[in-house]
Design an enzyme around this catalytic site. Structure first.
Site, PDB file in Angstrom:
ATOM      1  CG  ASP A   1     -25.757   0.554  17.353  1.00 26.98           C
ATOM      2  OD1 ASP A   1     -25.024   0.598  18.354  1.00 26.98           O
ATOM      3  OD2 ASP A   1     -25.661   1.324  16.379  1.00 26.98           O
TER       4      ASP A   1
HETATM    5  N1  URA Z   1     -21.552   1.543  13.946  1.00 30.95           N
HETATM    6  C1  URA Z   1     -22.793   1.826  14.361  1.00 30.95           C
HETATM    7  O1  URA Z   1     -23.229   2.968  14.255  1.00 30.95           O
HETATM    8  N2  URA Z   1     -23.523   0.833  14.873  1.00 30.95           N
HETATM    9  C2  URA Z   1     -23.083  -0.424  15.001  1.00 30.95           C
HETATM   10  O2  URA Z   1     -23.812  -1.284  15.481  1.00 30.95           O
HETATM   11  C3  URA Z   1     -21.791  -0.705  14.561  1.00 30.95           C
HETATM   12  C4  URA Z   1     -21.045   0.308  14.042  1.00 30.95           C
END
Ligand code: URA
Length: 240
Positions: A108
């Site tokens: 993310d």
């Molecule tokens: N899980 C998440 O919620 N975000 C990420 O970036 C990776 C794993």
């Protein structure tokens, strides 16, 4: 897209001549790119795309495969180009790596930590394919104090987006100022999985960092920096 190099370097990489000898070959008019004779120095070619000939015979260079680990800071997207023009992980590598590489899987925008990048599509598939179930370790700072029953629910699996997550390793590292630092290792890669898992047990993720994928550790790689993977790190995913 392949690496872009100077013509004399291309000739040297192909093994046809040393770089200096290649310069002479160019001056002598023995080299052509895409059918056009080149006599000046400094022309650039793209490996795997442009056709280079020496005395009329095609000379080839195997496009080098690149595998890197990057410590992504918060505030970068893991796409090659962002529709909102936000910084991308490409911005962090493009000064030193002139080959088109792409991120393997995603993190993310707000998540930091380990992301792998390569120009090897087959390898990327092996790393991210659910069948291989590469484990991924994260450190999450979450709001509130995580209770033991909640911890056990996370370990057994919680329902997110209508489907139960597979068993996870999960441990409380620290509780401080009304927040909990949790280490969690998952074996899937669903969208925003870690955030949604904590939401499912009533906690919001404040900070998330990925520290390991399979055997590849983030270690002490500084934020925003990258390193080449070792050959055993690359081969680990092929053997699985
Ligand atoms: N899980 C998440 O919620 N975000 C990420 O970036 C990776 C794993």
């Amino acid at each position: 897209m392949g690496e872009i190099v100077r013509l004399q370097k291309y000739i040297a990489m192909s093994g046809a001549a040393s770089r200096r000898a290649a310069e002479q070959m160019i001056s002598d008019g023995r080299v052509a790119v895409n059918g056009k004779r080149i006599t000046e120095q400094g022309v650039k070619v793209e490996i795997g795309n442009d056709e280079v000939t020496l005395d009329g015979a095609v000379i080839k260079v195997a496009d080098k495969k690149i595998y890197i680990a990057l410590n992504k800071p918060e505030g970068y997207v893991t796409t090659v180009k962002d529709q909102f023009d936000r910084p991308t992980v490409m911005d962090l590598v493009s000064r030193e790596i002139h080959t088109r590489i792409f991120p393997v899987g995603r993190l993310d925008y707000e998540t930091e930590g380990l992301i792998l990048m390569t120009n090897d599509g087959d390898w990327a598939n092996m790393v991210s394919h659910p069948r291989f179930e590469s484990s991924k370790k994260y450190f999450a700072v979450i709001s509130g104090v995580l209770t033991i029953p909640e911890l056990n629910r996370l370990r057994r699996g919680v329902v997110i987006d209508g489907k139960k997550t597979s068993p996870a390793e999960c441990d409380i590292m620290e509780i401080d100022m009304g927040m909990t630092l949790v280490e969690i290792t998952i074996h899937e890669g669903r969208n925003r999985q870690v955030r949604k898992m904590f939401e499912a047990v009533g906690h919001k993720v404040k900070k998330l960092r990925r520290s390991r994928i399979g055997i590849i550790e983030l270690g002490n790689l500084p934020e925003g920096r990258w390193r080449y993977l070792t050959s055993s790190e690359v081969e680990y995913f092929r053997r699985k």
